[in-house]
Design a protein around this motif. Sequence first.
Motif, mmCIF file in Angstrom:
data_model
loop_
_atom_site.group_PDB
_atom_site.id
_atom_site.type_symbol
_atom_site.label_atom_id
_atom_site.label_comp_id
_atom_site.label_asym_id
_atom_site.label_seq_id
_atom_site.Cartn_x
_atom_site.Cartn_y
_atom_site.Cartn_z
ATOM 1 N N ILE A 6 11.128 0.635 -7.986
ATOM 2 C CA ILE A 6 12.560 0.353 -7.895
ATOM 3 C C ILE A 6 12.848 -0.558 -6.701
ATOM 4 O O ILE A 6 12.287 -0.384 -5.621
ATOM 5 N N SER A 7 13.704 -1.542 -6.912
ATOM 6 C CA SER A 7 14.056 -2.467 -5.833
ATOM 7 C C SER A 7 15.193 -1.900 -4.995
ATOM 8 O O SER A 7 15.950 -1.030 -5.449
ATOM 9 N N ASP A 8 15.331 -2.397 -3.769
ATOM 10 C CA ASP A 8 16.405 -1.932 -2.885
ATOM 11 C C ASP A 8 17.778 -2.232 -3.489
ATOM 12 O O ASP A 8 18.690 -1.404 -3.421
ATOM 13 N N SER A 9 17.911 -3.426 -4.080
ATOM 14 C CA SER A 9 19.209 -3.813 -4.637
ATOM 15 C C SER A 9 19.598 -2.928 -5.818
ATOM 16 O O SER A 9 20.757 -2.528 -5.955
ATOM 17 N N LEU A 10 18.616 -2.584 -6.667
ATOM 18 C CA LEU A 10 18.909 -1.709 -7.804
ATOM 19 C C LEU A 10 19.235 -0.305 -7.310
ATOM 20 O O LEU A 10 20.157 0.340 -7.828
ATOM 21 N N LEU A 11 18.527 0.163 -6.303
ATOM 22 C CA LEU A 11 18.768 1.505 -5.778
ATOM 23 C C LEU A 11 20.182 1.624 -5.206
ATOM 24 O O LEU A 11 20.861 2.636 -5.424
ATOM 25 N N VAL A 12 20.639 0.587 -4.516
ATOM 26 C CA VAL A 12 22.004 0.591 -3.980
ATOM 27 C C VAL A 12 23.016 0.702 -5.117
ATOM 28 O O VAL A 12 23.987 1.467 -5.044
ATOM 29 N N LYS A 13 22.773 -0.030 -6.192
ATOM 30 C CA LYS A 13 23.681 -0.001 -7.343
ATOM 31 C C LYS A 13 23.689 1.380 -7.999
ATOM 32 O O LYS A 13 24.751 1.908 -8.357
ATOM 33 N N LEU A 14 22.512 1.979 -8.134
ATOM 34 C CA LEU A 14 22.419 3.299 -8.770
ATOM 35 C C LEU A 14 23.093 4.376 -7.931
ATOM 36 O O LEU A 14 23.749 5.282 -8.459
ATOM 37 N N LYS A 15 22.957 4.278 -6.616
ATOM 38 C CA LYS A 15 23.588 5.269 -5.727
ATOM 39 C C LYS A 15 25.114 5.220 -5.826
ATOM 40 O O LYS A 15 25.787 6.240 -5.625
ATOM 41 N N SER A 16 25.638 4.034 -6.153
ATOM 42 C CA SER A 16 27.093 3.897 -6.233
ATOM 43 C C SER A 16 27.677 4.545 -7.486
ATOM 44 O O SER A 16 28.877 4.817 -7.548
ATOM 45 N N ILE A 17 26.822 4.810 -8.486
ATOM 46 C CA ILE A 17 27.327 5.372 -9.744
ATOM 47 C C ILE A 17 26.707 6.732 -10.083
ATOM 48 O O ILE A 17 27.105 7.371 -11.050
ATOM 49 N N GLY A 18 25.736 7.173 -9.273
ATOM 50 C CA GLY A 18 25.093 8.461 -9.522
ATOM 51 C C GLY A 18 25.531 9.514 -8.524
ATOM 52 O O GLY A 18 26.370 9.260 -7.657
ATOM 53 N N SER A 19 24.962 10.692 -8.633
ATOM 54 C CA SER A 19 25.264 11.786 -7.704
ATOM 55 C C SER A 19 23.955 12.359 -7.181
ATOM 56 O O SER A 19 22.945 12.396 -7.884
ATOM 57 N N MET A 20 23.989 12.844 -5.932
ATOM 58 C CA MET A 20 22.790 13.342 -5.279
ATOM 59 C C MET A 20 22.614 14.842 -5.505
ATOM 60 O O MET A 20 23.580 15.598 -5.507
ATOM 61 N N ARG A 21 21.351 15.250 -5.673
ATOM 62 C CA ARG A 21 21.014 16.677 -5.750
ATOM 63 C C ARG A 21 19.798 16.940 -4.874
ATOM 64 O O ARG A 21 18.866 16.132 -4.844
ATOM 65 N N ARG A 22 19.830 18.039 -4.158
ATOM 66 C CA ARG A 22 18.666 18.479 -3.390
ATOM 67 C C ARG A 22 18.151 19.762 -4.022
ATOM 68 O O ARG A 22 18.914 20.703 -4.217
ATOM 69 N N MET A 23 16.861 19.786 -4.328
ATOM 70 C CA MET A 23 16.302 20.926 -5.045
ATOM 71 C C MET A 23 15.046 21.429 -4.355
ATOM 72 O O MET A 23 14.234 20.642 -3.854
ATOM 73 N N ALA A 24 14.897 22.756 -4.325
ATOM 74 C CA ALA A 24 13.751 23.388 -3.678
ATOM 75 C C ALA A 24 12.530 23.362 -4.602
ATOM 76 O O ALA A 24 12.645 23.172 -5.820
#
Length: 201
Positions: A6-24
Amino acid sequence: MQPLLISDSLLVKLKSIGSMRRMAADAVLMNEDDYIQAIPIVLNGSIKVMRTDDDGKEILLYYIKPGESCVMSFLGATCNERSKIKAIVDEPAEILMLPISKAVELIRSAPEWIEFIFQLYNRRFEELLDVINAIAFQKVDERLWELLRKKSEMNKSKELAVTHQQVADELGTAREVVSRLLKQLEKSKKITLSRNKITIL
């Protein structure tokens, strides 16, 4: 170590439309037959993708590592099918969850997303071929040693916090077989065993 897909530019775009989850560790991200609501993109940690047969026996298909996603989830979602795999957190993970509708929109608007999916598909295809070759042509002891080495490299640690049953599940074999083979590796001074831990020497 394989490069990130994954490229940095694509990752920035995905973060703007996705949601974060932290899982054990050991948390189940997705079960077989679940409806696929979102595409997981691993930012930190790792996820193991398993397949279960009719008798309940599991086998490891591949790991999803940082900068990667589950191409089987993507293909299943776009074809409006239920999940055919089980995804379990292997190492505590930070995951970007991309809604299916957004993932489909990106196919039309972001060429780099399409490139990412195709590269991911190619990598997964090669890994699945490795699984088939290992089952068909390698002995269980060889597969076990390769799995331990892969886990050590991926986790950047010689100490693996894993039970004999977990290793057996990933190899698709019995715990008793794994325990016996691990004892042989310990006698060969390749590993040391302690409670729920395997250390590669």
